[in-house]
Write a protein that holds these residues in place. Structure first.
Motif, PDB file in Angstrom:
ATOM      1  N   ASN A   1       0.644  -1.598  -0.094  1.00  0.00           N
ATOM      2  CA  ASN A   1       0.185  -0.141   0.138  1.00  0.00           C
ATOM      3  C   ASN A   1       0.514   1.443   0.225  1.00  0.00           C
ATOM      4  OD1 ASN A   1       1.031  -0.199   2.754  1.00  0.00           O
ATOM      5  ND2 ASN A   1      -1.065  -0.115   3.646  1.00  0.00           N
ATOM      6  N   PRO A   2       1.971   1.299  -0.773  1.00  0.00           N
ATOM      7  CA  PRO A   2       2.480   2.353  -1.418  1.00  0.00           C
ATOM      8  C   PRO A   2       1.538   4.075  -1.664  1.00  0.00           C
ATOM      9  CG  PRO A   2       2.995   1.251  -3.388  1.00  0.00           C
ATOM     10  CD  PRO A   2       1.726   0.632  -2.067  1.00  0.00           C
ATOM     11  N   ASP A   3       2.670   4.899  -1.222  1.00  0.00           N
ATOM     12  CA  ASP A   3       1.632   6.358  -0.715  1.00  0.00           C
ATOM     13  C   ASP A   3       1.961   6.740  -2.264  1.00  0.00           C
ATOM     14  OD1 ASP A   3       1.101   9.095  -0.629  1.00  0.00           O
ATOM     15  OD2 ASP A   3       1.829   9.167   1.212  1.00  0.00           O
ATOM     16  N   ARG A   4       0.568   6.529  -3.317  1.00  0.00           N
ATOM     17  CA  ARG A   4       0.910   6.702  -4.669  1.00  0.00           C
ATOM     18  C   ARG A   4       0.865   8.360  -5.292  1.00  0.00           C
ATOM     19  NH1 ARG A   4       0.208   2.486  -7.208  1.00  0.00           N
ATOM     20  NH2 ARG A   4      -0.364   0.267  -5.902  1.00  0.00           N
ATOM     21  N   GLY A   5       0.783   9.184  -3.980  1.00  0.00           N
ATOM     22  CA  GLY A   5       1.110  10.530  -4.502  1.00  0.00           C
ATOM     23  C   GLY A   5       3.327  11.142  -4.881  1.00  0.00           C
ATOM     24  N   LEU A   6       3.238   9.693  -3.256  1.00  0.00           N
ATOM     25  CA  LEU A   6       4.839  10.058  -3.607  1.00  0.00           C
ATOM     26  C   LEU A   6       5.743   9.066  -4.394  1.00  0.00           C
ATOM     27  CD1 LEU A   6       4.846  10.406   0.075  1.00  0.00           C
ATOM     28  CD2 LEU A   6       5.017  12.228  -1.540  1.00  0.00           C
TER      29      LEU A   6
ATOM     30  N   GLU B   1      10.364   9.261  -1.696  1.00  0.00           N
ATOM     31  CA  GLU B   1       9.905   9.743  -1.804  1.00  0.00           C
ATOM     32  C   GLU B   1       9.309   8.971  -0.196  1.00  0.00           C
ATOM     33  OE1 GLU B   1       8.902  13.607  -3.995  1.00  0.00           O
ATOM     34  OE2 GLU B   1       7.799  12.216  -3.953  1.00  0.00           O
TER      35      GLU B   1
ATOM     36  N   PHE C   1       9.688   9.982   3.911  1.00  0.00           N
ATOM     37  CA  PHE C   1       8.180  11.037   4.204  1.00  0.00           C
ATOM     38  C   PHE C   1       8.081  10.049   5.333  1.00  0.00           C
ATOM     39  CE2 PHE C   1       7.649  13.915   1.134  1.00  0.00           C
ATOM     40  CZ  PHE C   1       7.647  14.627   1.465  1.00  0.00           C
ATOM     41  N   HIS C   2       8.135   8.589   4.910  1.00  0.00           N
ATOM     42  CA  HIS C   2       7.356   7.812   6.087  1.00  0.00           C
ATOM     43  C   HIS C   2       8.594   7.403   6.989  1.00  0.00           C
ATOM     44  CE1 HIS C   2       5.525   4.302   7.994  1.00  0.00           C
ATOM     45  NE2 HIS C   2       6.995   4.246   7.871  1.00  0.00           N
TER      46      HIS C   2
END
Lengths: 311, 262
Positions: free
Chosen positions: A87-92, A96, A100-101
């Protein structure tokens, strides 16, 4: 102090599904601990509780020295979690996601960037550093999730079914990574429903079904507990029930049970009892469709404990 | 191992930075989504129709606060509601923030703050553009800059909180319905295209629309930008905006908790 301790842990989902039932577990510091069980056994719920993401219905869980209910932020600070589905952050982009994490955990920016680059190198993602996460393959996303879980240097790493959906090569690659992390002394808790994976990787294994702990030991000692017998599975063209008593009466049979057309027999004489089983079936008007033999293994232990197969 | 305790303010700042980074990249799309409709309305009702003589020039003084209210609230609602639906939906992307070492409610509060900021940005973009399109507006004054700032921020917060509630309480498959069934009537009955005082011609409506929080934003903008025109009592308007913010923050946090913890 153990890395993880649970006492009478219980989770009931509304309206009345008991997912975890009176679970007592202790995981030692530095252990690679496996939870083995079929789908729906309660493994994911247990991981959810230990990682503070599922509400507890009863009992207590202490993870990395903190209570998962009353000290959830402290638990989260000390653990890394690799989810069942990436579930990676798709905005990044890739790096990143890591930087960010790490920042959510108070890691200073410079340290986070350095660590992120090291992790991408180590997990074979260096060439995807600036790629959008949507461009990564399933295996690469899985490795990104592992890298992300490590950016804040957690004491305990949780992985929920980390190799589901990976091709065999990616799976072996992941095993290597886990062995390496384990070698560095990190505590690792993983769930799996692959026997081979549990057997090869884990120091100790908990066999779980219907939310209950059925057995807990090292893989080799668990295998020694397996009925010292060959599992003979005979599939008939009709209900196997009528053959069970006859099978039990055979010389060298320690146990037998019927499940639909499937007859399961634990045999001390290996495959030598097969002709007698065929005869017993034919005497009751049943014809054999399939015969399968398994040597004593985690799999046969699991079947003898739960009456069902893993996958 | 880096220091064990991370202050919640630091976690909050980091998550806000993440949202600002992502929002900055999507700024053109964001502005297109939230300001195009209000600006088109300004063009037709604030420029074309008055020029044709079908609408009196003074109508621009009614339209300006209304469209500002509209762009502000629509962007605040959407910038919280849509990410919530997506993050809790199939992708479950929010999980990495829910694993941050802080109370999970912080993640929801941060979204409301980010939504408030986006609402303010939309208003800042629309205000000068609308003024340019419509030309001189009778009664427009920037003498109440303080009140304008308070109304803008409070309205952004109120509608970001509404966005939090809608995004977490409504099942994802019904989110399209939300736009037509909730936001549509809210806009029409929100005193955006007419002043609240004017509704005395339909007294029942005048009091029914008071359940609509957008009314207070529109009237607040009127009080701040065109104070000489009729507008609702400033203190009533501010109290209603504070109450809306608190109510939906409480409801939104409760719904968020329910979604976040199984």
């Amino acid at each position: 102090m153990p890395a993880i301790e649970t006492h009478s842990l219980r989770k009931v989902y509304v309206p009345n599904v008991v997912a975890v039932d009176a679970l007592d577990l202790t995981v030692e510091e530095g252990e690679l601990f496996g939870m083995l069980g079929p789908n729906g056994a309660g493994k994911t719920t247990t991981i959810g509780i230990l990682t503070t993401r599922v509400r507890v219905s009863g009992g207590e869980a202490i993870v990395a020295g903190a209570n998962v209910v009353t000290e959830a932020p402290a638990v989260r600070r000390r653990i890394g979690v690799v989810p069942q589905r990436p579930n990676p952050d798709r905005g990044l982009n890739t790096i990143e996601n890591l930087v960010f994490h790490a920042s959510y955990f108070g890691v200073p920016h410079g340290v986070a960037v350095k660590r992120a680059n090291e992790l991408l190198d180590r997990l074979g993602l260096a060439d995807k550093r600036d790629a959008k996460v949507g461009e990564l393959s399933g295996g690469q996303q899985q490795r990104l999730m592992i890298a992300r879980a490590l950016t804040h240097d957690p004491r305990i790493l949780f992985l929920d079914e980390p190799t589901v959906g990976l091709d065999p090569q990616a799976r072996l690659g992941l095993w290597e990574i886990l062995r390496e992390l384990h070698g560095q002394g990190r505590t690792i808790v993983m769930t799996t429903h692959y026997m081979e994976e549990a057997d090869q990787l884990c120091d100790r294994l908990a066999i779980i079904d219907h939310g209950k702990l059925l057995a807990l030991d090292t893989p080799s000692r668990l295998k020694a507990q397996a009925p010292g017998d060959t599992l003979v599975e005979v599939t008939f063209d009709g209900e196997a029930g009528p053959v069970v008593d006859a099978a039990r009466a055979l010389d060298g049979v320690s146990n037998a049970e019927g499940r639909g057309p499937l007859l399961r027999v634990f045999s001390r004489r290996g495959g030598q009892i097969i002709p007698a089983l065929i005869d017993a079936g034919e005497a009751r008007g049943l014809t054999v469709r399939d015969i399968h033999l398994s040597r004593p293994s985690l799999e046969t232990l699991f079947i003898s404990l739960t009456g069902r197969k893993l996958a | 191992m880096t220091g064990d305790h991370v202050p919640p303010s630091r976690v909050f700042g980091a998550i806000l930075m993440r949202d600002i980074t992502v929002a900055r990249r999507e700024l053109p799309f964001f502005l297109l989504r939230t300001t195009l409709q209000p600006l088109l309305f300004v063009l037709i009702f604030g420029f074309v129709l008055p020029k044709m003589g079908m609408i009196p020039r003074q109508y621009t003084a009614t339209v300006l606060p209304g469209v500002l209210a509209l762009s502000l609230t629509l962007s605040a609602v959407q910038s919280v509601c849509l990410p919530m639906v997506q993050d809790f939906g199939v992708t479950n992307e929010i999980e990495d923030r829910l694993l941050a070492p802080a109370p999970i409610e912080l993640v929801a509060v941060e979204k409301v703050v980010a939504g408030t900021l986006q609402g303010v940005i939309a208003a800042l973009v629309v205000l000068p553009l609308a003024r340019v399109i419509m030309g001189p507006i009778p009664g427009l004054s920037f003498g109440n800059a303080g009140l304008l700032a308070v109304v803008t921020i409070l309205s952004g917060a109120a509608f970001a909180a509404i966005g939090l509630f809608l995004g977490t309480a409504i099942p994802p498959q019904h989110i399209g319905l939300m736009f037509s069934a909730i936001l549509g009537p809210m806009i029409m009955f929100g005193c955006t295209y007419y002043p609240w005082a004017g509704l005395q011609v339909v007294p029942a409506m005048k009091y029914l629309v008071l359940i609509n929080p957008l009314v207070y934003v529109s009237e607040g903008m009127r009080a701040a930008l065109t104070p000489s025109m009729p507008h609702m009592n400033t203190w009533v308007m501010l109290a209603a905006l504070v109450a809306t913010t608190v109510l939906f923050l409480v409801l939104g946090l409760r719904a968020f908790d329910k979604r976040a913890m199984k």
